[in-house]
Every structure is written in C-alpha cells, then in structure tokens.
Motif scaffolding. Structure first.
Motif, PDB file in Angstrom:
ATOM      1  N   LYS A 254       6.126 -10.552 -10.137  1.00  0.00           N
ATOM      2  CA  LYS A 254       7.209 -11.349  -9.369  1.00  0.00           C
ATOM      3  C   LYS A 254       7.360 -10.604  -7.683  1.00  0.00           C
ATOM      4  O   LYS A 254       7.462  -9.455  -7.668  1.00  0.00           O
ATOM      5  N   ILE A 255       7.535 -11.471  -7.176  1.00  0.00           N
ATOM      6  CA  ILE A 255       8.005 -11.077  -5.756  1.00  0.00           C
ATOM      7  C   ILE A 255       9.429 -11.171  -5.386  1.00  0.00           C
ATOM      8  O   ILE A 255       9.831 -12.521  -5.551  1.00  0.00           O
ATOM      9  N   ARG A 256      10.142 -10.093  -5.344  1.00  0.00           N
ATOM     10  CA  ARG A 256      11.650 -10.154  -5.160  1.00  0.00           C
ATOM     11  C   ARG A 256      12.102  -9.967  -3.879  1.00  0.00           C
ATOM     12  O   ARG A 256      13.225 -10.654  -3.563  1.00  0.00           O
ATOM     13  N   ASN A 257      11.381  -9.587  -2.954  1.00  0.00           N
ATOM     14  CA  ASN A 257      11.802  -9.466  -1.695  1.00  0.00           C
ATOM     15  C   ASN A 257      11.023 -10.513  -0.670  1.00  0.00           C
ATOM     16  O   ASN A 257       9.904  -9.945  -0.152  1.00  0.00           O
ATOM     17  N   LEU A 258      11.473 -11.483  -0.442  1.00  0.00           N
ATOM     18  CA  LEU A 258      10.626 -12.570   0.400  1.00  0.00           C
ATOM     19  C   LEU A 258      10.793 -12.122   1.854  1.00  0.00           C
ATOM     20  O   LEU A 258       9.784 -12.771   2.441  1.00  0.00           O
TER      21      LEU A 258
ATOM     22  N   PRO B 136       7.422  -7.871   4.969  1.00  0.00           N
ATOM     23  CA  PRO B 136       6.131  -8.404   5.599  1.00  0.00           C
ATOM     24  C   PRO B 136       5.008  -8.158   4.756  1.00  0.00           C
ATOM     25  O   PRO B 136       4.056  -8.972   5.051  1.00  0.00           O
ATOM     26  N   HIS B 137       5.032  -7.394   4.012  1.00  0.00           N
ATOM     27  CA  HIS B 137       3.675  -7.357   2.772  1.00  0.00           C
ATOM     28  C   HIS B 137       3.530  -8.690   2.073  1.00  0.00           C
ATOM     29  O   HIS B 137       2.247  -9.307   2.041  1.00  0.00           O
ATOM     30  N   TRP B 138       4.339  -9.328   1.853  1.00  0.00           N
ATOM     31  CA  TRP B 138       4.281 -10.823   1.078  1.00  0.00           C
ATOM     32  C   TRP B 138       4.150 -11.848   1.984  1.00  0.00           C
ATOM     33  O   TRP B 138       3.892 -12.993   1.714  1.00  0.00           O
ATOM     34  N   ARG B 139       4.349 -11.961   3.366  1.00  0.00           N
ATOM     35  CA  ARG B 139       4.524 -13.173   4.010  1.00  0.00           C
ATOM     36  C   ARG B 139       3.278 -13.820   4.147  1.00  0.00           C
ATOM     37  O   ARG B 139       3.324 -15.269   3.973  1.00  0.00           O
ATOM     38  N   ARG B 140       2.043 -13.234   4.116  1.00  0.00           N
ATOM     39  CA  ARG B 140       0.634 -13.965   4.159  1.00  0.00           C
ATOM     40  C   ARG B 140       0.384 -14.707   2.759  1.00  0.00           C
ATOM     41  O   ARG B 140      -0.251 -15.748   2.791  1.00  0.00           O
ATOM     42  N   TRP B 141       1.193 -14.375   1.751  1.00  0.00           N
ATOM     43  CA  TRP B 141       1.032 -15.094   0.559  1.00  0.00           C
ATOM     44  C   TRP B 141       2.079 -16.379   0.348  1.00  0.00           C
ATOM     45  O   TRP B 141       1.949 -16.825  -0.756  1.00  0.00           O
ATOM     46  N   LEU B 142       3.111 -16.431   1.295  1.00  0.00           N
ATOM     47  CA  LEU B 142       4.287 -17.574   1.119  1.00  0.00           C
ATOM     48  C   LEU B 142       3.918 -18.762   1.463  1.00  0.00           C
ATOM     49  O   LEU B 142       4.435 -19.756   1.285  1.00  0.00           O
TER      50      LEU B 142
ATOM     51  N   PRO C 114       0.834  -1.166   0.074  1.00  0.00           N
ATOM     52  CA  PRO C 114      -0.018   0.004   0.122  1.00  0.00           C
ATOM     53  C   PRO C 114       0.918   1.136  -0.018  1.00  0.00           C
ATOM     54  O   PRO C 114       0.584   2.296  -0.700  1.00  0.00           O
ATOM     55  N   GLU C 115       2.008   1.202   0.741  1.00  0.00           N
ATOM     56  CA  GLU C 115       2.833   2.280   0.696  1.00  0.00           C
ATOM     57  C   GLU C 115       3.251   2.733  -0.696  1.00  0.00           C
ATOM     58  O   GLU C 115       3.734   4.086  -0.916  1.00  0.00           O
ATOM     59  N   VAL C 116       3.237   1.942  -1.490  1.00  0.00           N
ATOM     60  CA  VAL C 116       4.118   2.167  -2.900  1.00  0.00           C
ATOM     61  C   VAL C 116       2.732   2.730  -3.949  1.00  0.00           C
ATOM     62  O   VAL C 116       3.018   3.561  -4.859  1.00  0.00           O
ATOM     63  N   VAL C 117       1.368   2.387  -3.679  1.00  0.00           N
ATOM     64  CA  VAL C 117       0.538   2.625  -4.589  1.00  0.00           C
ATOM     65  C   VAL C 117       0.165   4.122  -4.396  1.00  0.00           C
ATOM     66  O   VAL C 117      -0.236   4.713  -3.265  1.00  0.00           O
ATOM     67  N   LYS C 118      -0.134   4.791  -5.446  1.00  0.00           N
ATOM     68  CA  LYS C 118      -0.406   6.152  -5.370  1.00  0.00           C
ATOM     69  C   LYS C 118      -1.882   6.429  -5.885  1.00  0.00           C
ATOM     70  O   LYS C 118      -2.659   6.757  -5.244  1.00  0.00           O
ATOM     71  N   ASN C 119      -2.425   6.325  -7.270  1.00  0.00           N
ATOM     72  CA  ASN C 119      -3.556   6.261  -7.430  1.00  0.00           C
ATOM     73  C   ASN C 119      -4.243   4.850  -8.006  1.00  0.00           C
ATOM     74  O   ASN C 119      -5.388   4.581  -7.982  1.00  0.00           O
TER      75      ASN C 119
END
Length: 108
Positions: free
Chosen positions: A62-66, A69-75, A50-55
């Motif tokens: 691709k998820i590059r940074n495992l 914390p944002h990606w953990r729920r989908w791993l 969310p902190e990256v999304v503007k509009n």
C-alpha cells in the motif's frame, strides 16, 4: 478474464493461492505493450524508499503518502493494474514475532 475484459493470459496461472506477499510473483491485469489488456505474472509489491531500507527491502503493498516524490513515477495510468484477490494480508499490530508484525489475512 471475463470480469476484467483481458484479451489474453500471459501469466500461465490458474490456481488459487492463499499466500502472496511482497516479492512473490502473482497475476495482475494490465495494459500490455500493444495496448490490449492481459493477465501477466509480475513481482508483487512496491519497493520501499531507499532511505528506509537497511539490509533487505521486503516491499510494500500500500502506498499511503501519494505526495512523496518516491512514489510519483508509479502513479501514472501506465503503471496501474487490477489485482484479482479474495483476501488481503494486513499487518496485525497485536501479533509480533521476533520484533516484526505478523500479517493476518482478512476477507475483502
């Protein structure tokens, strides 16, 4: 279905497509709620943090940074799937249209 050993096709999809991007619906092979493999049509891509999304959130493929914390729920294994494809669109840093990178398909 034979390659992935899926038991049923819930996608209703059997036509090849050359253009599947984040936000599009596309077939994936996953474990269904009954524990059996199935082909299902789902929305392609993962949401940006969310902190990256503007509009607008175009999604990522691709998820590059495992460690984020944002990606953990989908791993977890329950969120994994097999994506049938013959080529993959990658950002082409050499091509920019209106300030955005153009996706270029590359065979895999």
């Amino acid at each position: 279905m034979q390659f992935t050993r899926a038991f049923r096709d819930e996608a209703g999809w059997n036509e090849p497509s050359l253009d599947i991007y984040p936000g599009d619906r596309a077939p994936v092979v996953r474990v269904g709620t009954d524990g059996q493999r199935e082909i299902a049509r789902t929305t392609w891509g993962m949401p940006f943090p969310p902190e990256v999304v503007k509009n607008y959130d175009p999604g990522v493929t691709k998820i590059r940074n495992l460690n984020s914390p944002h990606w953990r729920r989908w791993l977890a294994p329950t969120s994994r799937c097999v994506v049938p494809f013959t080529s993959l669109a990658e950002p082409d840093p050499a091509s920019k249209v209106t300030g955005r990178q153009v996706m270029a398909a590359s065979p895999r």
